[in-house]
Design an enzyme around this catalytic site. Structure first.
Site, PDB file in Angstrom:
ATOM      1  N   GLU A   1       0.816  -1.202   0.000  1.00  0.00           N
ATOM      2  CA  GLU A   1       0.000   0.000   0.000  1.00  0.00           C
ATOM      3  C   GLU A   1       0.858   1.263   0.000  1.00  0.00           C
ATOM      4  O   GLU A   1       0.527   2.254  -0.659  1.00  0.00           O
ATOM      5  CB  GLU A   1      -0.950   0.002   1.201  1.00  0.00           C
ATOM      6  CG  GLU A   1      -2.108  -0.969   1.075  1.00  0.00           C
ATOM      7  CD  GLU A   1      -2.979  -0.695  -0.132  1.00  0.00           C
ATOM      8  OE1 GLU A   1      -3.253   0.482  -0.415  1.00  0.00           O
ATOM      9  OE2 GLU A   1      -3.380  -1.669  -0.811  1.00  0.00           O
TER      10      GLU A   1
ATOM     11  N   CYS B   1     -16.899   1.999 -20.772  1.00  0.00           N
ATOM     12  CA  CYS B   1     -18.287   2.102 -20.306  1.00  0.00           C
ATOM     13  C   CYS B   1     -19.181   1.018 -20.899  1.00  0.00           C
ATOM     14  O   CYS B   1     -20.147   0.582 -20.258  1.00  0.00           O
ATOM     15  CB  CYS B   1     -18.844   3.474 -20.650  1.00  0.00           C
ATOM     16  SG  CYS B   1     -17.963   4.841 -19.837  1.00  0.00           S
TER      17      CYS B   1
END
Length: 377
Positions: free
Chosen positions: A65, A227
């Protein structure tokens, strides 16, 4: 519990619970269904072979992270593998020298992350029995760990309930819910945190965190999002209103200032290069670099104090441009052969002569390494 019930982000409860009714898509899809669709997408398309996932320990999750802050997965994987091979656990990292940590980080950039990583390891040894704390507030109190990173650690290491809000998640939420305004402003960020907390599923928290990051990184990308194959396309406000390119709202732009600096590449008769330890604060803090000065006069004055040679013989090399977050730096390198140091230089801990073979094991700023590799070989 209802899918729209507010969920407190984290274990300790200091942070406020989510607004029970944050902005919703225009259609009837509720928060639970958003999570269900994204998890189903993750089961088919998610990244499940990343090195920090096998095994998925708190140390490896935390390290990944920190490395992934402002850095892409494709860049991080090689650095991660090299780092854990040398420093496989938190106690080993805590015992390592700062030079060793910075050398392993060299080239990854944003070196404050490495210094914070090292400092956090030492604090965990002192305060938390040699482990990362399993608590939101305790994690946030450690150097280099913000709320989103803490949430990612809690969910991926322990499957605890905590939202995340990295750049990918901000982009997805702004488009899905039609959130206007730059996500870096407090008001917009507060709204996004509320939505992120409300979307938390009841189970599979580690997968949910990874699903959000993967979805933003590989499908709902900044440019040219896919999309047509998006599992949320029918409820996406930005898609319905034709605002995909507008959201999230861009940060107000400003021209980056340009700075100039002079760097000396001094080589002794053995071909060694003189390195200079940078100050403990500021850019490239504590890294080994090249002697650096604001102008040629200052460079010559420093040279005359430290080295035995003729500064007039220095050869100017092509300038090198390097970009930082807040400014651009133009480096003017000077290559100069020297007979050696003045007597005191050998006793100066902030200076060292380094052979070409040794450079690979030393933490150097990326443009300095590039200078030494491309301009002088």
């Amino acid at each position: 519990m209802s899918a729209r019930t507010s969920i407190a982000p984290g274990r300790s409860g200091r942070h406020p619970a989510a607004d029970p009714s944050p902005a919703q898509p225009a259609h009837s899809l509720d928060h639970g269904e958003v999570a269900a669709r994204l998890l189903a997408w993750f089961d088919r398309h998610g990244r499940v072979d990343l090195p920090w996932q096998h095994p998925r320990t708190p140390y490896r999750v935390w390290l990944s992270e920190i490395m992934l802050q402002q850095t892409q997965v494709s860049v991080v994987t090689g650095y991660f593998n090299r780092f854990v091979s040398a420093l496989p656990d938190l106690p080993t990292l805590a015992r390592a020298s700062q030079d060793e940590v910075l050398a392993l980080w060299s080239g990854l950039g944003y070196y404050a992350r490495a210094r914070n990583l090292h400092a956090t390891a030492k604090l965990c040894m002192e305060r938390h029995g040699g482990d990362l704390p399993r608590d939101l507030d305790a994690l946030i109190a450690l150097p280099g760990i913000g709320r989103s990173t803490a949430g990612a650690i809690l969910t991926q290491a322990w499957n605890d309930r905590a939202p995340i809000l990295d750049g990918n998640v901000k982009r997805v939420l702004c488009r899905l819910f039609g959130i206007d305004g730059w996500p870096g402003t407090p008001a917009v960020e507060k709204k996004l945190w509320s939505i992120a907390a409300a979307l938390l599923p009841q189970a599979r928290l580690a997968d949910w965190t990874q699903a959000q990051m993967d979805f933003g990184a590989t499908l709902c990308t900044r440019a040219s999002p896919a999309c047509a194959i998006c599992p949320l396309q029918d409820v996406c406000v930005a898609r319905r209103e034709g605002r995909i390119a507008e959201l999230p709202t861009a940060k107000p732009g400003k021209q980056l200032p340009q700075r100039e600096t002079q760097m000396l590449i001094a080589q002794d008769p053995e071909g060694r290069v003189l390195l200079w330890r940078r100050p403990p604060t500021g850019i490239w803090a504590s890294l080994w670099s090249l002697p650096q000065h604001e102008d040629a006069d200052e460079a010559q004055a420093w040279f005359d104090r430290h080295l035995d040679g003729d500064f007039a013989s220095a050869r100017a090399l092509p300038a090198l441009e390097h970009g930082f977050t807040h400014f651009r730096l133009r480096i003017h390198p000077w290559l100069i052969a020297v007979n050696g140091p003045h007597a005191a230089i050998g006793d100066n801990a902030g200076l060292r002569w380094t052979s070409r073979a040794e450079l690979a094991a030393i933490g150097l700023p990326a443009p300095v390494r590039k200078l030494l590799q491309e301009r002088t070989e």
